[in-house]
Scaffold this active site. Structure first.
Site, PDB file in Angstrom:
ATOM      1  N   ASP A  26      -9.309 -35.324 -43.068  1.00 35.43           N
ATOM      2  CA  ASP A  26      -8.336 -34.377 -43.627  1.00 35.43           C
ATOM      3  C   ASP A  26      -9.019 -33.228 -44.370  1.00 35.43           C
ATOM      4  O   ASP A  26      -8.716 -32.958 -45.541  1.00 35.43           O
ATOM      5  CB  ASP A  26      -7.389 -35.104 -44.588  1.00 35.43           C
ATOM      6  CG  ASP A  26      -6.757 -36.337 -43.957  1.00 35.43           C
ATOM      7  OD1 ASP A  26      -6.376 -36.271 -42.781  1.00 35.43           O
ATOM      8  OD2 ASP A  26      -6.641 -37.353 -44.661  1.00 35.43           O
ATOM      9  N   GLU A 210       2.853 -33.278 -39.528  1.00 38.81           N
ATOM     10  CA  GLU A 210       2.322 -33.504 -40.868  1.00 38.81           C
ATOM     11  C   GLU A 210       1.249 -32.456 -41.123  1.00 38.81           C
ATOM     12  O   GLU A 210       1.013 -31.566 -40.307  1.00 38.81           O
ATOM     13  CB  GLU A 210       1.729 -34.915 -40.979  1.00 38.81           C
ATOM     14  CG  GLU A 210       0.621 -35.185 -39.971  1.00 38.81           C
ATOM     15  CD  GLU A 210      -0.064 -36.524 -40.181  1.00 38.81           C
ATOM     16  OE1 GLU A 210       0.175 -37.157 -41.220  1.00 38.81           O
ATOM     17  OE2 GLU A 210      -0.853 -36.919 -39.314  1.00 38.81           O
TER      18      GLU A 210
END
Length: 488
Positions: A26, A210
Site C-alpha cells: 500500500d 478501495e
C-alpha cells in the site's frame, strides 16, 4: 581471472522490489524537502492466535530516497498499541498517507476502533516527515472506512478520499471534516452505516473498489483506484475538471498481476520531471498474496492527459552507479530461454538468480553509470555446474566486451561446481556515461548470476581465494520481453 574471498556491501539499489528486508504494501509516495518519502503499510507473518491466511499489520515505517535507488528506513513511526483509540493487537494498520501543511506533517492511517469495532481513520502529527509522529487521541469523527488519501487542491481546500471512493472536505486544521459534507446512509447487513462525503465512483466501474489516490495535473483531477475487474484487482482511473466530480472513467493504469495476487495499491508522483507509479506485488511471497512488496515503474501521459498503461518489470527505475552491487538478475529483458528463481527457497529476501542455460543466451540490464570508473576490474557472483565463459558487454550482444570471465571449475583444486563464487576479471574496456549492460553466455554450459559490480582498485590488492556460497534454488519460468537479439 580470480576468485575472490571478500565481503561486499549488499546494498539495495533500484531493482524491484525496492525494500528487501521486510514486507511493504500500500505505498504512498510523497515529496518533501526534495526527497521522496515512502509511507507503506507493513505486512508481517501473522502471530500465533491471529488468522493465518489474512493480512497482519501492526505498525508503519517511513523510508526516504533522493535517487529512487537507495532507500533509508527511518524506523517505526506509529504502532498499533501506541494509539489510544485503536483496538489492541488487531493488526489492522492498513494503507496510510502523509501530507505537509504550515510546518506540520499529517500522517493519516486506518485501523479498527476499540470502541466501535469498525475501521476509522486517525491522524498523527510531526514536525518532520521522518517523525516522531504523535497520534491524536481520537480518530476523525465521521470517517468510517479505510485507505485515506489527502489532496490539497488548487481551490485552497484539503480533501480526504477514502474507502470505496468517498471524498470529504477537511477543515483547515486537517484533523476534522468540514460541516458542509453530504452524508450517505448504506445498509450493511442488519445495520446502517453513514458515510460522509461524495460518492465519486458511484456510476463508474467499482466492484470492490478501495484505495483511492487523487492528484491534480494540467488542470485535470485524477481519481485513481484499485477495483476487481474479474477475479483480482487492477489499477484504474477517472478524470474530472472538478475535484468533486463528476468523474469520467478512462481505463486501466495496470492490469491484474499475472500470478493471481489478489490486491494492488498505489500512488503516483512527479519527481525531478519524471512521473512514477508506486505499487505492490507479492514477489517475495509468491505463495502468499497477503505479504506484499513495493515496486516502482515509470508512468507516462498521452497528449490528451490520459495515462498510458504501465507494465510491471523486475528492473524497476533509477540509474545504478557501476560501483554499486547491481542485481543483474533483475533484468530489463532477456532471451526466452533465461529463467529466474529464488536463491534460497526457504527465504525470498536474499533475492533471485538468473540462469543463462546455453551459448548465446543473454540478458539486458538498463541504465548503469560508469562515470566513476577509470580502470580496474569487474566482480560477479555466479554459479555453474561445469566450465563456463561469459561476458558483460555494452548495449547489445555484439557490443564491446567490458570484461569476460572463464571459470575452469573442473580443474580447480577445490570442487566449486554448483557453488556460488565471486569471480573477477580486469576490465577490457571502460564505457562512458550511462549505458545498458548485456550479459552473454559464451560457453557451452549454463551459468547462473546474482549480481555484478565494478571497482577501480587493482585485483592484486585483493586476496585471491575461493568463497563458497551454497544455495538451494527453485527455478521458475519468467515471461521475457523478447528472445530476439535485435531487441537489444
Amino acid at each position: 581471472m580470480f576468485w575472490l574471498a571478500l565481503t561486499l556491501p549488499l546494498l539495495v539499489k533500484a531493482q524491484n522490489p525496492i525494500i528487501r528486508d521486510q514486507f511493504t504494501a500500500d505505498p504512498t509516495a510523497r515529496i518533501f524537502n526534495d526527497k521522496v518519502y515512502l509511507y507503506p503499510s507493513h505486512d508481517i507473518i501473522p502471530p500465533e492466535g491471529q488468522r493465518q491466511d489474512w493480512f497482519a499489520m501492526e505498525d508503519y515505517h517511513v523510508f526516504s530516497s533522493e535517487n529512487l535507488t537507495e532507500w533509508t528506513d527511518h524506523g517505526v513511526i506509529v504502532s498499533q498499541n501506541n494509539v489510544t483509540w485503536v483496538k489492541p493487537n488487531d493488526y489492522s494498520m492498513w494503507a496510510p498517507d502523509c501530507v505537509y501543511k504550515n510546518g506540520k506533517y499529517y500522517f493519516y492511517f486506518p485501523s479498527v476502533s476499540a470502541k466501535a469495532n469498525t475501521f476509522n481513520v486517525g491522524v498523527a502529527i510531526s514536525d518532520s516527515p521522518e517523525g516522531p509522529f504523535v497520534p491524536e487521541p481520537e480518530p476523525i469523527k465521521g470517517v468510517n472506512g479505510i485507505d485515506p488519501c489527502v489532496l490539497q487542491a488548487s481551490d485552497g481546500n484539503a480533501y480526504l478520499f477514502y474507502g470505496r471512493g468517498y471524498c470529504a472536505k477537511l477543515n483547515p486544521n486537517m484533523k476534522e471534516l468540514a460541516d458542509d459534507n453530504p452524508v450517505t446512509t448504506i445498509n450493511i447487513g442488519n445495520f446502517k452505516m453513514n458515510f460522509i462525503g461524495y460518492d465519486l465512483l458511484r456510476d463508474l466501474p467499482n466492484n470492490q473498489a478501495e484505495g483511492p489516490f487523487a492528484f491534480e495535473y494540467n488542470d485535470n483531477f485524477y481519481l485513481t483506484y484499485p477495483y476487481v475487474r474479474n477475479d483480482t484487482e487492477v489499477l484504474a482511473y477517472a478524470m474530472s475538471k472538478n475535484v468533486l466530480g463528476p468523474y469520467e472513467y478512462k481505463g486501466i493504469i495496470m492490469a491484474e498481476h499475472e500470478n493471481g495476487c489478489w490486491t494492488n495499491h498505489h500512488s503516483i508522483i512527479n519527481y525531478k520531471g519524471q512521473w512514477y507509479l508506486f505499487y505492490h506485488h507479492n514477489a517475495f511471497s509468491p505463495n502468499d498474496d497477503k505479504r506484499r512488496s513495493v515496486q516502482i515503474e515509470k508512468l507516462f501521459f498521452n497528449p490528451d492527459g490520459t495515462i498510458q498503461e504501465v507494465k510491471k518489470t523486475m528492473r524497476g527505475v533509477g540509474i545504478n552507479q557501476a560501483t554499486e552491487t547491481i542485481e543483474i538478475d533483475r533484468y530489463s529483458s532477456a532471451s526466452s530461454d533465461v529463467t529466474n528463481g529464488l536463491i534460497k527457497k526457504e527465504n525470498a529476501f536474499p533475492g533471485l538468480q538468473a540462469t543463462l542455460p546455453t551459448k548465446d543466451s543473454w540478458l539486458k540490464y538498463t541504465d548503469v553509470d560508469f562515470s566513476s570508473i577509470e580502470d580496474g576490474h569487474m566482480i560477479m557472483n555466479v554459479k555453474a555446474d561445469d566450465d563456463v565463459k561469459f561476458c558483460i558487454r555494452e548495449g547489445s550482444t555484439k557490443g564491446k566486451a567490458i570484461a569476460c570471465i572463464t571459470l575452469s571449475l573442473s580443474s580447480s583444486s577445490a570442487d566449486m561446481r554448483g557453488q556460488w563464487v565471486k569471480a573477477s576479471a580486469a576490465l577490457e574496456y571502460v564505457p562512458e556515461g550511462v549505458i545498458d549492460l548485456v550479459m552473454t553466455n559464451e560457453g557451452e554450459h549454463a551459468v547462473s548470476v546474482d549480481w555484478v559490480t565494478f571497482k577501480n582498485s587493482e585485483i592484486s590488492e585483493i586476496e585471491s581465494e575461493v568463497e563458497e556460497v551454497s544455495a538451494n534454488v527453485e527455478e521458475e519460468e519468467e515471461d521475457n520481453d523478447s528472445d530476439s537479439e535485435d531487441e537489444i
